[in-house]
Write a protein that holds these residues in place. Sequence first.
Motif, PDB file in Angstrom:
ATOM      1  N   LEU A 135       0.833  -1.198   0.000  1.00  0.00           N
ATOM      2  CA  LEU A 135       0.000   0.000   0.000  1.00  0.00           C
ATOM      3  C   LEU A 135       0.871   1.254   0.000  1.00  0.00           C
ATOM      4  CD1 LEU A 135      -2.663  -0.996   2.722  1.00  0.00           C
ATOM      5  CD2 LEU A 135      -2.718  -1.453   0.256  1.00  0.00           C
ATOM      6  N   ALA A 179      -2.532   0.904  -5.067  1.00  0.00           N
ATOM      7  CA  ALA A 179      -3.355   1.293  -3.923  1.00  0.00           C
ATOM      8  C   ALA A 179      -2.888   2.628  -3.349  1.00  0.00           C
ATOM      9  CB  ALA A 179      -3.312   0.205  -2.851  1.00  0.00           C
ATOM     10  N   SER A 180      -1.578   2.819  -3.277  1.00  0.00           N
ATOM     11  CA  SER A 180      -1.017   4.069  -2.759  1.00  0.00           C
ATOM     12  C   SER A 180      -1.316   5.250  -3.680  1.00  0.00           C
ATOM     13  CB  SER A 180       0.497   3.904  -2.582  1.00  0.00           C
ATOM     14  OG  SER A 180       1.129   5.107  -2.251  1.00  0.00           O
ATOM     15  N   SER A 238      -7.575   0.436  -0.869  1.00  0.00           N
ATOM     16  CA  SER A 238      -6.683  -0.191   0.104  1.00  0.00           C
ATOM     17  C   SER A 238      -7.466  -1.047   1.094  1.00  0.00           C
ATOM     18  CB  SER A 238      -5.895   0.877   0.865  1.00  0.00           C
ATOM     19  OG  SER A 238      -5.006   1.566   0.011  1.00  0.00           O
ATOM     20  N   ARG A 239      -8.556  -0.521   1.598  1.00  0.00           N
ATOM     21  CA  ARG A 239      -9.351  -1.258   2.578  1.00  0.00           C
ATOM     22  C   ARG A 239     -10.032  -2.473   1.944  1.00  0.00           C
ATOM     23  NH1 ARG A 239     -12.940   3.094   5.761  1.00  0.00           N
ATOM     24  NH2 ARG A 239     -13.234   1.322   7.203  1.00  0.00           N
ATOM     25  N   ALA A 290       0.723  -5.094   5.978  1.00  0.00           N
ATOM     26  CA  ALA A 290       0.660  -4.166   4.856  1.00  0.00           C
ATOM     27  C   ALA A 290       1.751  -3.126   5.017  1.00  0.00           C
ATOM     28  CB  ALA A 290      -0.704  -3.485   4.776  1.00  0.00           C
ATOM     29  N   LEU A 347       2.447   0.627   4.391  1.00  0.00           N
ATOM     30  CA  LEU A 347       1.653   1.834   4.193  1.00  0.00           C
ATOM     31  C   LEU A 347       2.537   3.071   4.188  1.00  0.00           C
ATOM     32  CD1 LEU A 347      -1.233   3.192   4.097  1.00  0.00           C
ATOM     33  CD2 LEU A 347      -1.027   3.392   6.594  1.00  0.00           C
TER      34      LEU A 347
END
Length: 407
Positions: free
Chosen positions: A174, A180-181, A206-207, A225, A227
């Motif tokens: 992520l 996703a990022s 992401s979720r 993950a 992040l």
Amino acid sequence: MTQTPPRDPAVPDVLAPAKLGPVTLRNRVIKAATYEGLSRKSLVTDELIDFHVRHAAGGVGMTTVAYCAVAPEGRTDRRQIQWRPEALPGLRKLTEAVHAEGAAVAAQIGHAGPVANPKSNKLPALGPSRHFHATTTSFTKAATRADLDRIVRAHADAATMAVEAGFDAVEIHLGHNYLASSFLSPKVNHRKDEYGGSLENRARLSRNIARAVRDAVGDRIAITAKLNMDDGVPGGFWLDEAIKVAQWLEQDGSLDALELTAGSSLLNPMYLFKGDAPLREFAAVMPQPVKLGVKLVGKHFLRAYPYKDAYLLDDARQIRAAVTMPLILLGGITGKHVMDQAMREGFQFVAMARALLREPDLINRIKDDASVRSLCIHCNKCMTAIYGGTHCVLTGPLTGPLTRRQA
């Protein structure tokens, strides 16, 4: 003789066994995902296995295989491992070899999104919005809702295959403006639908990915993950938003731990690494016209940042104060003094990258002598070695697996 002060029993011993979700690691040190550049035709090679066996034999609690794409267009290079049935025999061979050295092994799963190389993959790169990527001199295609649904399912399928291949954990990517990022970043995400605009909308992908992975594998393996805490660019994803996303991920119950990172492979790649920016070495390995671009304007894209030990700690403390879930501290972990500081400040694990590329047996050496410090000089030239097999350029490529008997 100087005596070691007694250890506070309330502070975890970083070198003692620890639980990560359903998995018990022999210690709290994780070899962070660093793209190895050793896969071929999206499959495991003996050289990739040897790479991770060396780190396992060197004493880490868990080593992380990077980067395993969940879809063909999600690779940053066509050679990268892609989750598919043909990859499973090689992945099983890798996990068995790592387990034979007493370590656990994780697979980093994700989709590179706008960081993917469409020319290498011969498929369009996907992103939240149309975006020009200077390194590949190409535009991304805005992902459709059908694309996003497919990619969420692909993460779940990849995690299921990871269980079948014998992995102890998966790390969902992520960070770094991978797909996703990039959705989290208001600088890159200009969508007007339910995946753009508000932070809640930008965090939806992401979720959804994390939830799908948890639903697919339950507690059969650990789920972590990586992040971003911030992208390192004006108008990008920043710490205040990262705190809220971390809280949502904790509330969702999808993860066993969160590894905190920073920087954008798309917009500011050196922000994560700190230390030197090896412009000449980057230019040497790039094709034209990128090579010329690096020589002319590379200093504006590949910026150098001052290095200090535990350089992500200041921001990570703010995430630590906002959530109770286990956190993995990354960035400038160079010796037991930094590891112990992380434990004292409430982090449950530490992740190491460049220091272990320099010395794969560093953890065993620290076990024998707590005063041992990493020999890494943070020149970052290892980053340019990925095209021929990631290694520390000061020591040269290592050949063959390093077993405990050789360590």
